[in-house]
Scaffold this active site. Structure first.
Site, PDB file in Angstrom:
ATOM      1  N   CYS A  18      -5.703  34.978   4.708  1.00  0.00           N
ATOM      2  CA  CYS A  18      -4.767  35.263   3.626  1.00  0.00           C
ATOM      3  C   CYS A  18      -3.359  35.507   4.120  1.00  0.00           C
ATOM      4  O   CYS A  18      -2.434  35.544   3.328  1.00  0.00           O
ATOM      5  CB  CYS A  18      -5.241  36.487   2.829  1.00  0.00           C
ATOM      6  SG  CYS A  18      -5.188  38.024   3.762  1.00  0.00           S
ATOM      7  N   ASP A  52       9.316  52.013   5.610  1.00  0.00           N
ATOM      8  CA  ASP A  52       9.466  50.575   5.433  1.00  0.00           C
ATOM      9  C   ASP A  52      10.263  49.905   6.538  1.00  0.00           C
ATOM     10  O   ASP A  52      10.089  48.724   6.815  1.00  0.00           O
ATOM     11  CB  ASP A  52      10.138  50.291   4.081  1.00  0.00           C
ATOM     12  CG  ASP A  52       9.294  50.786   2.920  1.00  0.00           C
ATOM     13  OD1 ASP A  52       8.169  50.292   2.779  1.00  0.00           O
ATOM     14  OD2 ASP A  52       9.750  51.659   2.176  1.00  0.00           O
ATOM     15  N   ASP A  92      12.538  45.640   2.389  1.00  0.00           N
ATOM     16  CA  ASP A  92      12.487  46.864   3.184  1.00  0.00           C
ATOM     17  C   ASP A  92      13.866  47.495   3.348  1.00  0.00           C
ATOM     18  O   ASP A  92      14.004  48.717   3.384  1.00  0.00           O
ATOM     19  CB  ASP A  92      11.903  46.572   4.573  1.00  0.00           C
ATOM     20  CG  ASP A  92      10.417  46.256   4.534  1.00  0.00           C
ATOM     21  OD1 ASP A  92       9.751  46.667   3.573  1.00  0.00           O
ATOM     22  OD2 ASP A  92       9.941  45.592   5.464  1.00  0.00           O
ATOM     23  N   GLY A 140      17.302  32.453  14.950  1.00  0.00           N
ATOM     24  CA  GLY A 140      15.869  32.589  14.762  1.00  0.00           C
ATOM     25  C   GLY A 140      15.108  32.061  15.958  1.00  0.00           C
ATOM     26  O   GLY A 140      15.682  31.737  17.003  1.00  0.00           O
ATOM     27  N   HIS A 141      13.788  31.949  15.801  1.00  0.00           N
ATOM     28  CA  HIS A 141      12.937  31.445  16.872  1.00  0.00           C
ATOM     29  C   HIS A 141      11.776  30.691  16.239  1.00  0.00           C
ATOM     30  O   HIS A 141      11.273  31.066  15.178  1.00  0.00           O
ATOM     31  CB  HIS A 141      12.406  32.595  17.721  1.00  0.00           C
ATOM     32  CG  HIS A 141      11.593  32.141  18.895  1.00  0.00           C
ATOM     33  ND1 HIS A 141      12.150  31.502  19.976  1.00  0.00           N
ATOM     34  CD2 HIS A 141      10.255  32.204  19.139  1.00  0.00           C
ATOM     35  CE1 HIS A 141      11.203  31.210  20.855  1.00  0.00           C
ATOM     36  NE2 HIS A 141      10.046  31.617  20.373  1.00  0.00           N
TER      37      HIS A 141
END
Length: 349
Positions: A18, A52, A92, A140-141
């Site tokens: 999931c 969070d 968050d 980013g990666h």
């Protein structure tokens, strides 16, 4: 042979996984074996209260809020998946009272077997949601993986005196929830082909809606505690608030907004594994009313993606905040209260 962009993304999780968070019980067992938390005085929020995001003070007037979230596809449309993942990660920052400013993409993708356009659409969806939030993508990666996963690491800013945590709820407060629950049951139903196109559109809209308006609306109020309702479900995050604040929480089940068909689909047996894990983890921490059946208990523990904010605010301010949230288009509901009794416990009424 490459598969076309019409592929059902939700069918690509290995063994039907999931993409949910690791269950709270397993995660707790891992974390408690880690070294003692940092004693750095500038670390304003760390691991202590299962909050969070982390908050680190840079100056007397500035702190950064940092978070990271990623998962396997929960909707089939790549663009929508990117939007959901971005909204979920950014949430968050809003829960902590911060303003998102930058983000990094985290990509795992089977680049040799899936059409590259699928990844393009995922990244485009995330980029559009970041733009809506006023945040800037800075990099980013990516890795080549057999199943797609996507998410973001997000950084926000907040004044150190205006940080909102899940540990400040006070007896007498009222509890406000800003999005309906049942997302986990519906997205699991989507994977099984049990939802209509309209139902898919509706649950996707809930998940792609930023908590920006809710956060901005509550910024002018003295909110005592806040958390976003995600993988541990409404009662899981409520339990963390109760424990972190050393108070009791009472939640009126009839006031909790639940998405259409959630009960019906749950009765058909569509209960995510993450939802059942949440329920099991809360044994002893939550009291359900006599006569409440298992289905309703599971729904209140349903593992959510990109859920709403759970806000604890003084009773005399609650109605005004609720009114302002609704006026600004937020689907907010008054769902309970904070008590001085049964510290660390949640009672469902």
């Amino acid at each position: 042979m490459k598969q076309s962009s019409s592929i059902r993304l939700t069918s690509l999780s290995s063994k039907g996984g999931c993409g949910c968070k690791i269950g709270p019980a397993d995660l707790e067992e891992v974390i408690r074996k880690l070294p003692v938390a940092s004693t750095d005085p500038n670390l304003l929020v760390g691991l202590d209260t299962s909050d969070d995001a982390g908050v680190y003070r840079l100056t007397d007037d500035l702190a950064i809020v940092q978070t990271l979230d990623f998962f396997t596809p929960i909707v089939d449309d790549p663009y929508s998946f990117g939007q959901v993942a971005a909204a979920n990660a950014i949430s968050d920052i809003y829960a902590m009272g911060g303003k998102p400013i930058t983000a990094l993409n985290i990509v795992a993708f089977p680049i040799s077997t899936l059409d590259k356009e699928i990844l393009t659409d995922i990244l485009r969806g995330a980029a559009d949601k970041l733009k809506e939030a006023g945040a800037t993508l800075v990099g980013g990666h990516s890795i080549d993986d057999k199943e797609p996963k996507f998410g973001l690491a997000v950084t926000g800013v907040v004044h150190p005196s205006k940080v909102r945590t899940n540990a400040g709820a006070k007896a007498g407060d009222k509890l406000i929830l800003t999005k309906p629950i049942g997302v986990g049951i519906l997205t699991s139903s989507l994977k099984k082909g049990l939802l209509s196109e309209e139902e898919i559109s509706n649950v996707t809209k809930v998940m792609t809606t930023l908590n920006k308006t809710a956060a901005e609306t509550m910024s002018s109020y003295e909110v005592h505690a806040c958390t976003d309702v995600t993988g541990f479900g409404l009662l899981g995050h409520a339990s963390e608030m109760a424990k972190g604040s050393n108070v009791g929480l009472r939640i009126q089940k009839e006031n909790v907004p639940i998405l259409n068909r959630v009960r019906e689909l749950a009765e058909q047996g569509v209960i995510p594994g993450g939802t059942k894990n949440n329920f099991a983890h809360l044994e002893g921490d939550v009291t359900f009313p006599n006569g409440m059946d298992q289905i309703d208990q599971w729904i209140l523990c349903d593992a959510v993606t990109s859920g709403g904010l759970l806000i604890s605010i003084a009773s005399e301010e609650a109605e005004n905040l609720l009114k302002d949230l609704k006026m600004n288009g937020v689907d907010a509901h008054l769902i309970g209260e904070v008590t001085a009794e049964e510290s660390g416990h949640v009672v469902v009424e």
